[in-house]
Design a protein around this motif. Structure first.
Motif, PDB file in Angstrom:
ATOM      1  N   UNK A  95       0.848  -1.274  -0.078  1.00  0.00           N
ATOM      2  CA  UNK A  95      -0.019  -0.028   0.027  1.00  0.00           C
ATOM      3  C   UNK A  95       0.689   1.243  -0.111  1.00  0.00           C
ATOM      4  N   UNK A  96       0.545   2.346  -0.732  1.00  0.00           N
ATOM      5  CA  UNK A  96       1.113   3.575  -0.629  1.00  0.00           C
ATOM      6  C   UNK A  96       1.123   4.362   0.572  1.00  0.00           C
ATOM      7  N   UNK A  97       0.035   3.959   1.204  1.00  0.00           N
ATOM      8  CA  UNK A  97       0.041   4.378   2.728  1.00  0.00           C
ATOM      9  C   UNK A  97       0.912   3.792   3.711  1.00  0.00           C
ATOM     10  N   UNK A  98       1.113   2.576   3.468  1.00  0.00           N
ATOM     11  CA  UNK A  98       2.482   1.852   4.237  1.00  0.00           C
ATOM     12  C   UNK A  98       3.742   2.717   4.319  1.00  0.00           C
ATOM     13  N   UNK A  99       3.844   3.042   3.184  1.00  0.00           N
ATOM     14  CA  UNK A  99       5.200   4.161   2.968  1.00  0.00           C
ATOM     15  C   UNK A  99       5.030   5.342   3.611  1.00  0.00           C
TER      16      UNK A  99
END
Length: 165
Positions: A95-99
């Protein structure tokens, strides 16, 4: 009356803002138009706690969590009357939100979303103006409408989502 006169004379004049029509005189004509602010998205490390804050502490109307696997996120919308907050939580490690949360452990503002009346025309014109779009084609967003994201480096450090109105 002497005090009031001295106060009036010493007060600096307040600048008058130009009328909205003055602002639009400098805007080049486009085949598409920006609309209203749809939402401000906030990445959160704990979706349940964030839902509880807005619902139980602040008294807002808060939606249930919805998984959007194609975007790698779970979303919750907080109704504010004139706009919404979108709470974003990662769905999987890719997920881009993890980064984002690895760099911002407590979460933070992720993007703003502005409605447009013609997303395809917006894409065409923005590409001509050297604004990078993060996908070749619009994707279907959390509201079931086509969306695109504009590169933050081309938007003064802000990730901008455009959503078909």
């Amino acid at each position: 009356s002497g005090f009031l006169t001295r106060l009036q004379l010493s007060a600096r004049p307040v600048g008058i803002l130009p009328s909205p029509k003055c602002f639009s005189q400098n805007v080049p004509s486009c085949v598409w138009r920006l609309g209203r602010l749809n939402h401000v998205a906030i990445a959160v490390p704990d979706l349940g706690r964030a839902q509880s804050l807005y619902r139980d502490v602040l008294g807002a109307q808060v939606s249930e969590a919805v998984a959007l696997p194609e975007h790698g996120v779970c979303t919750v919308f907080v109704e504010l009357g004139n706009t919404k907050l979108e709470l974003l939580h990662p769905l999987g490690d890719k997920s881009p939100i993890s980064g984002f949360l690895q760099k911002n452990k407590t979460g933070g503002m992720h993007h703003i979303c502005i409605e447009v009346d013609d997303i395809k025309a917006a894409m065409t014109e923005l590409k001509k103006k050297q604004i990078r779009i993060l996908s070749e084609e619009p994707k279907i967003g959390a509201h079931g409408k086509p969306v695109i994201f504009l590169h933050p480096k081309d938007c003064h450090g802000v990730l901008v989502e455009l959503e078909q109105a």
